[in-house]
Design a protein around this motif. Sequence first.
Motif: not given
Length: 72
Positions: A44-47, A57-59, A70-72
């Motif tokens: 949960k981020f940015g809520i 958000a970013g990846a 590899h994905l974050n």
Amino acid sequence: DNIIHRIVAELEASCDYARRRRTVRAFNANSRFIKRGLALTPVKFGISFTATHYNQAGALVHVYTDGSVHLN
């Protein structure tokens, strides 16, 4: 208002997570040196930021020469 359990259950079903985990475990059991992994990690981020420019958000994506990702 906590819907995380429903969302995770839907994601697990829609991506066939259990079968994919079994496949990874079978591969790892038969591969001495190369190992694979798979995870589903809710975040949960940015809520509820009142400043909307913080609601971003970013990846981070690593693509290796052997074709693994590899994905974050």
